[in-house]
Design a protein around this motif. Structure first.
Motif, PDB file in Angstrom:
ATOM      1  N   ALA A 394      48.556  41.616  51.943  1.00  0.00           N
ATOM      2  CA  ALA A 394      47.949  40.428  51.239  1.00  0.00           C
ATOM      3  C   ALA A 394      47.930  41.019  49.610  1.00  0.00           C
ATOM      4  CB  ALA A 394      46.549  40.166  51.585  1.00  0.00           C
ATOM      5  N   ILE A 395      48.051  42.098  49.352  1.00  0.00           N
ATOM      6  CA  ILE A 395      47.943  42.739  48.044  1.00  0.00           C
ATOM      7  C   ILE A 395      49.363  43.544  47.946  1.00  0.00           C
ATOM      8  CG2 ILE A 395      46.500  43.929  46.453  1.00  0.00           C
ATOM      9  CD1 ILE A 395      44.353  43.656  48.434  1.00  0.00           C
ATOM     10  N   PRO A 396      50.411  42.921  47.496  1.00  0.00           N
ATOM     11  CA  PRO A 396      51.975  43.622  47.559  1.00  0.00           C
ATOM     12  C   PRO A 396      51.760  44.663  46.433  1.00  0.00           C
ATOM     13  CG  PRO A 396      52.084  41.356  47.063  1.00  0.00           C
ATOM     14  CD  PRO A 396      50.725  41.489  47.418  1.00  0.00           C
ATOM     15  N   ASN A 397      50.946  44.197  45.202  1.00  0.00           N
ATOM     16  CA  ASN A 397      51.005  45.153  43.833  1.00  0.00           C
ATOM     17  C   ASN A 397      49.932  44.684  43.181  1.00  0.00           C
ATOM     18  OD1 ASN A 397      51.474  42.611  42.477  1.00  0.00           O
ATOM     19  ND2 ASN A 397      53.720  42.610  42.620  1.00  0.00           N
ATOM     20  N   CYS A 398      49.717  45.276  41.978  1.00  0.00           N
ATOM     21  CA  CYS A 398      48.418  45.069  41.068  1.00  0.00           C
ATOM     22  C   CYS A 398      48.018  43.743  41.206  1.00  0.00           C
ATOM     23  CB  CYS A 398      48.444  45.798  40.139  1.00  0.00           C
ATOM     24  SG  CYS A 398      49.079  47.597  39.968  1.00  0.00           S
ATOM     25  N   PHE A 399      48.862  42.897  40.818  1.00  0.00           N
ATOM     26  CA  PHE A 399      48.548  41.324  40.438  1.00  0.00           C
ATOM     27  C   PHE A 399      48.170  40.626  41.848  1.00  0.00           C
ATOM     28  CE2 PHE A 399      51.500  41.726  36.727  1.00  0.00           C
ATOM     29  CZ  PHE A 399      50.635  42.016  35.733  1.00  0.00           C
ATOM     30  N   GLY A 400      48.159  41.477  43.042  1.00  0.00           N
ATOM     31  CA  GLY A 400      47.547  40.608  44.089  1.00  0.00           C
ATOM     32  C   GLY A 400      46.174  40.644  44.134  1.00  0.00           C
ATOM     33  N   CYS A 401      45.603  41.873  43.530  1.00  0.00           N
ATOM     34  CA  CYS A 401      44.001  41.706  43.107  1.00  0.00           C
ATOM     35  C   CYS A 401      43.595  41.022  41.964  1.00  0.00           C
ATOM     36  CB  CYS A 401      43.369  43.109  43.292  1.00  0.00           C
ATOM     37  SG  CYS A 401      43.121  43.545  45.163  1.00  0.00           S
ATOM     38  N   HIS A 402      44.570  41.515  40.815  1.00  0.00           N
ATOM     39  CA  HIS A 402      44.402  41.237  39.326  1.00  0.00           C
ATOM     40  C   HIS A 402      45.170  40.369  38.944  1.00  0.00           C
ATOM     41  CE1 HIS A 402      41.658  44.906  38.995  1.00  0.00           C
ATOM     42  NE2 HIS A 402      42.691  45.651  39.727  1.00  0.00           N
ATOM     43  N   ASN A 403      44.919  39.033  39.484  1.00  0.00           N
ATOM     44  CA  ASN A 403      45.569  37.877  38.940  1.00  0.00           C
ATOM     45  C   ASN A 403      45.146  37.523  37.432  1.00  0.00           C
ATOM     46  OD1 ASN A 403      47.278  35.662  39.226  1.00  0.00           O
ATOM     47  ND2 ASN A 403      45.562  34.364  39.384  1.00  0.00           N
ATOM     48  N   TYR A 404      46.259  37.243  36.735  1.00  0.00           N
ATOM     49  CA  TYR A 404      46.170  36.871  35.326  1.00  0.00           C
ATOM     50  C   TYR A 404      46.523  35.628  35.013  1.00  0.00           C
ATOM     51  CZ  TYR A 404      46.631  36.461  30.176  1.00  0.00           C
ATOM     52  OH  TYR A 404      46.713  35.852  28.966  1.00  0.00           O
ATOM     53  N   THR A 405      45.283  34.862  34.152  1.00  0.00           N
ATOM     54  CA  THR A 405      45.775  33.469  33.470  1.00  0.00           C
ATOM     55  C   THR A 405      45.337  33.533  32.086  1.00  0.00           C
ATOM     56  OG1 THR A 405      43.761  32.507  34.601  1.00  0.00           O
ATOM     57  CG2 THR A 405      45.385  32.452  36.080  1.00  0.00           C
ATOM     58  N   ALA A 406      45.738  32.857  31.590  1.00  0.00           N
ATOM     59  CA  ALA A 406      45.427  32.639  30.076  1.00  0.00           C
ATOM     60  C   ALA A 406      44.462  31.822  29.867  1.00  0.00           C
ATOM     61  CB  ALA A 406      46.626  32.124  29.205  1.00  0.00           C
ATOM     62  N   ALA A 407      44.114  31.230  30.868  1.00  0.00           N
ATOM     63  CA  ALA A 407      42.969  30.252  30.927  1.00  0.00           C
ATOM     64  C   ALA A 407      41.605  31.079  31.111  1.00  0.00           C
ATOM     65  CB  ALA A 407      42.677  29.089  31.913  1.00  0.00           C
ATOM     66  N   SER A 408      41.600  32.356  31.757  1.00  0.00           N
ATOM     67  CA  SER A 408      40.560  33.176  31.965  1.00  0.00           C
ATOM     68  C   SER A 408      41.006  34.518  31.867  1.00  0.00           C
ATOM     69  CB  SER A 408      40.147  32.640  33.582  1.00  0.00           C
ATOM     70  OG  SER A 408      39.537  31.457  33.776  1.00  0.00           O
ATOM     71  N   PRO A 409      41.340  34.929  30.414  1.00  0.00           N
ATOM     72  CA  PRO A 409      41.875  36.218  30.264  1.00  0.00           C
ATOM     73  C   PRO A 409      41.427  37.510  30.655  1.00  0.00           C
ATOM     74  CG  PRO A 409      41.353  34.998  28.147  1.00  0.00           C
ATOM     75  CD  PRO A 409      40.913  34.235  29.246  1.00  0.00           C
ATOM     76  N   LEU A 410      39.916  37.385  30.867  1.00  0.00           N
ATOM     77  CA  LEU A 410      39.132  38.453  31.048  1.00  0.00           C
ATOM     78  C   LEU A 410      39.117  38.635  32.645  1.00  0.00           C
ATOM     79  CD1 LEU A 410      35.789  38.287  28.538  1.00  0.00           C
ATOM     80  CD2 LEU A 410      37.950  39.452  28.473  1.00  0.00           C
ATOM     81  N   ASP A 411      39.340  37.727  33.417  1.00  0.00           N
ATOM     82  CA  ASP A 411      39.336  37.961  34.911  1.00  0.00           C
ATOM     83  C   ASP A 411      40.372  38.878  35.376  1.00  0.00           C
ATOM     84  OD1 ASP A 411      36.916  36.253  34.668  1.00  0.00           O
ATOM     85  OD2 ASP A 411      37.977  34.341  35.632  1.00  0.00           O
ATOM     86  N   VAL A 412      41.164  39.276  34.760  1.00  0.00           N
ATOM     87  CA  VAL A 412      42.252  40.148  35.166  1.00  0.00           C
ATOM     88  C   VAL A 412      41.537  41.627  35.593  1.00  0.00           C
ATOM     89  CG1 VAL A 412      42.719  41.033  32.831  1.00  0.00           C
ATOM     90  CG2 VAL A 412      44.551  41.013  34.799  1.00  0.00           C
ATOM     91  N   SER A 413      40.284  41.839  34.984  1.00  0.00           N
ATOM     92  CA  SER A 413      39.675  43.128  35.125  1.00  0.00           C
ATOM     93  C   SER A 413      38.527  42.664  36.182  1.00  0.00           C
ATOM     94  CB  SER A 413      39.157  43.595  33.927  1.00  0.00           C
ATOM     95  OG  SER A 413      38.135  44.692  34.058  1.00  0.00           O
ATOM     96  N   HIS A 414      38.318  43.372  37.162  1.00  0.00           N
ATOM     97  CA  HIS A 414      37.189  43.347  38.034  1.00  0.00           C
ATOM     98  C   HIS A 414      35.655  43.858  37.425  1.00  0.00           C
ATOM     99  CE1 HIS A 414      40.472  42.751  41.269  1.00  0.00           C
ATOM    100  NE2 HIS A 414      39.982  41.773  40.839  1.00  0.00           N
ATOM    101  N   ILE A 415      35.772  44.524  36.458  1.00  0.00           N
ATOM    102  CA  ILE A 415      34.480  45.491  35.894  1.00  0.00           C
ATOM    103  C   ILE A 415      34.021  44.647  34.774  1.00  0.00           C
ATOM    104  CG2 ILE A 415      35.182  47.620  36.892  1.00  0.00           C
ATOM    105  CD1 ILE A 415      35.913  48.464  34.068  1.00  0.00           C
ATOM    106  N   GLN A 416      34.912  43.913  33.982  1.00  0.00           N
ATOM    107  CA  GLN A 416      34.355  43.285  32.954  1.00  0.00           C
ATOM    108  C   GLN A 416      33.331  42.395  33.005  1.00  0.00           C
ATOM    109  OE1 GLN A 416      34.534  39.834  32.029  1.00  0.00           O
ATOM    110  NE2 GLN A 416      35.431  39.259  34.067  1.00  0.00           N
ATOM    111  N   SER A 417      33.163  41.814  34.129  1.00  0.00           N
ATOM    112  CA  SER A 417      31.688  41.007  34.375  1.00  0.00           C
ATOM    113  C   SER A 417      30.499  41.666  34.381  1.00  0.00           C
ATOM    114  CB  SER A 417      31.776  40.144  35.620  1.00  0.00           C
ATOM    115  OG  SER A 417      31.781  41.047  36.538  1.00  0.00           O
ATOM    116  N   LYS A 418      30.464  43.013  34.506  1.00  0.00           N
ATOM    117  CA  LYS A 418      29.158  43.774  34.350  1.00  0.00           C
ATOM    118  C   LYS A 418      29.177  44.713  33.063  1.00  0.00           C
ATOM    119  CE  LYS A 418      28.105  44.593  39.219  1.00  0.00           C
ATOM    120  NZ  LYS A 418      27.760  45.538  40.176  1.00  0.00           N
TER     121      LYS A 418
END
Length: 425
Positions: A394-418
């Motif tokens: 389900a996670i063939p590479n890094c973007f499988g978890c760290h999906n990036y969209t320009a609309a929510s640029p910080l969400d590519v990181s899973h730690i930034q919310s904390k």
């Protein structure tokens, strides 16, 4: 006399020096390493404009060597970055920074069960045990620049590092970068050796981040049996010998069925909750050398050029005669000759990462031909995404978890919310 000379002149005109040969075409340039990366390390702010595969890997190695270089305290620079605290609550940037070896030691997390986010453990939450039956430990680091980020995106200089550690039962080993740790779940001080290092590097042109990963050279063999038949920290000698005895030579794929009894890449089941810190060793093998398949990918990614850039730089830096390998033993960077780059991943022109171009549970088949993903499309680190390899992942590479969209640029990181106040998210 003059007559004889006159007769020879025409002969000389036809038997003189041969015409010069056309110049030999230049040998195509290889992906070269610069000694200045070692003697004068720096972290470039952007990938060169041509954005060749070599450009991305040279950029990544420069960041790695700058982060691995000794800081004022003597520890590598990456150990002086802020340490993410999995239990530290929100708005951690407002707290006094946790840094250094002691700071990293205080926030070590064993891979013991499905995490609240993917930075506490394996990408899929499963526990990994080395061949001594010890669970692996993890840290996440981030640069101070993270704390200047806003909802519009990350600040220049933002970088995230994920580090995996194995317990060295016999104490310090000169082939590993090591730290000593006193942990609540251990009766006495232990020595941890670094076995994996992810860098996620933000640049203005690549807000999706450039995801590059390194591993210790003795982590795990290739599933196709072309690696050494013994000496791996994540595969037994019998298991790796089975792979070698049934070598297919294929560049991708699962282990030969003859080796099924060794249970390669199968996680332990712990139905009662968190995994214990010791358990049955798990045999690991890598399906995709450098996260790379043969031929051109369905989305136009030139896998051959990608692989060439990785292997040429590895040879130039940590090969037998590499720049790091030939450093004096007392040089702090010399220990990194025992590590190599696995690969890196990014998107063309910093586009939204979208679905993967390779077979996976996400892509439902052959992969997305319009995917902007570039680099090592099957990128996995054997200590961080051990159980997410192959077409059924389900996670063939890094973007499988760290999906990036320009609309929510910080969400590519899973730690930034904390790390940031809610207003910055």
């Amino acid at each position: 006399m003059n007559h004889r000379i006159f007769l020879l002149l025409p002969l000389l005109a036809f038997t003189g020096c041969p015409e010069p040969k056309p110049p030999t075409p230049p040998v195509p340039a290889t992906c070269e390493a610069d000694p200045n990366w070692i003697t004068n390390p720096s972290m470039p702010g952007e990938v060169p404009e041509a954005e060749s595969f070599c450009d991305f890997y040279q950029f990544s190695w420069q960041w790695f060597l700058a982060q691995a270089s000794p800081s004022g305290s003597g520890d590598p620079v990456f150990m002086q970055n802020r340490v993410y605290s999995p239990t530290g609550g929100n708005d951690q940037c407002a707290d006094p920074p946790i840094t250094g070896v002691l700071g990293a030691m205080s926030q070590l997390v064993p891979r013991q069960g499905k995490p609240n986010n993917f930075e506490d453990a394996q990408a899929d939450g499963n526990a990994l045990y080395d061949q001594n039956g010890n669970i692996l430990y993890y840290n996440a680091f981030y640069t101070q620049a993270y704390c200047s980020s806003t909802a519009a995106g990350f600040a220049p200089g933002s970088m995230e590092a994920k580090v995996s550690w194995v317990v060295l039962k016999d104490g310090p080993d000169p082939t590993y970068y090591t730290i000593s740790a006193s942990l609540p779940d251990q009766e006495e001080e232990i020595t941890l050796g670094l076995v994996g290092l992810h860098l996620a590097i933000w640049t203005p042109n690549h807000p999706e981040m450039i995801w590059a990963t390194w591993e210790h050279k003795t982590n795990a063999p290739l599933c196709n049996g072309t690696s050494a038949a013994s000496g791996w920290s994540l595969a037994s000698d019998n298991a790796s010998a089975c792979l070698a005895a049934n070598a297919s030579g294929a560049t991708t794929g699962a282990p030969d069925p003859s080796c099924n009894d060794y249970g390669f890449n199968v996680p332990a089941v712990h139905p009662t909750g968190a995994a214990p810190i010791t358990g049955a060793p798990i045999n690991v093998c890598r399906q995709y050398a450098h996260g790379n398949q043969d031929g051109e990918a369905i989305n136009g990614n030139d896998n051959g050029a990608n692989l060439a850039a990785i292997t040429e730089l590895n040879e130039a830096l940590v090969g037998t005669e590499g720049l790091i390998t030939t450093l004096p033993g007392d040089n702090p960077l010399s220990v990194w000759s025992n590590y190599e780059m696995v690969g890196a991943l990014w998107t063309k022109d910093g586009a939204d990462s979208g679905p993967p171009p390779v077979p996976s549970l996400q892509s439902q088949g052959a992969g997305d031909a319009d995917s902007p993903q570039r680099g090592s499309l099957e990128l996995t680190n054997m200590t961080l995404e051990t159980f997410q390899q192959g077409d059924t992942s389900a996670i063939p590479n890094c973007f499988g978890c760290h999906n990036y969209t320009a609309a929510s640029p910080l969400d590519v990181s899973h730690i930034q919310s904390k790390l940031l106040p809610a207003s910055a998210e």
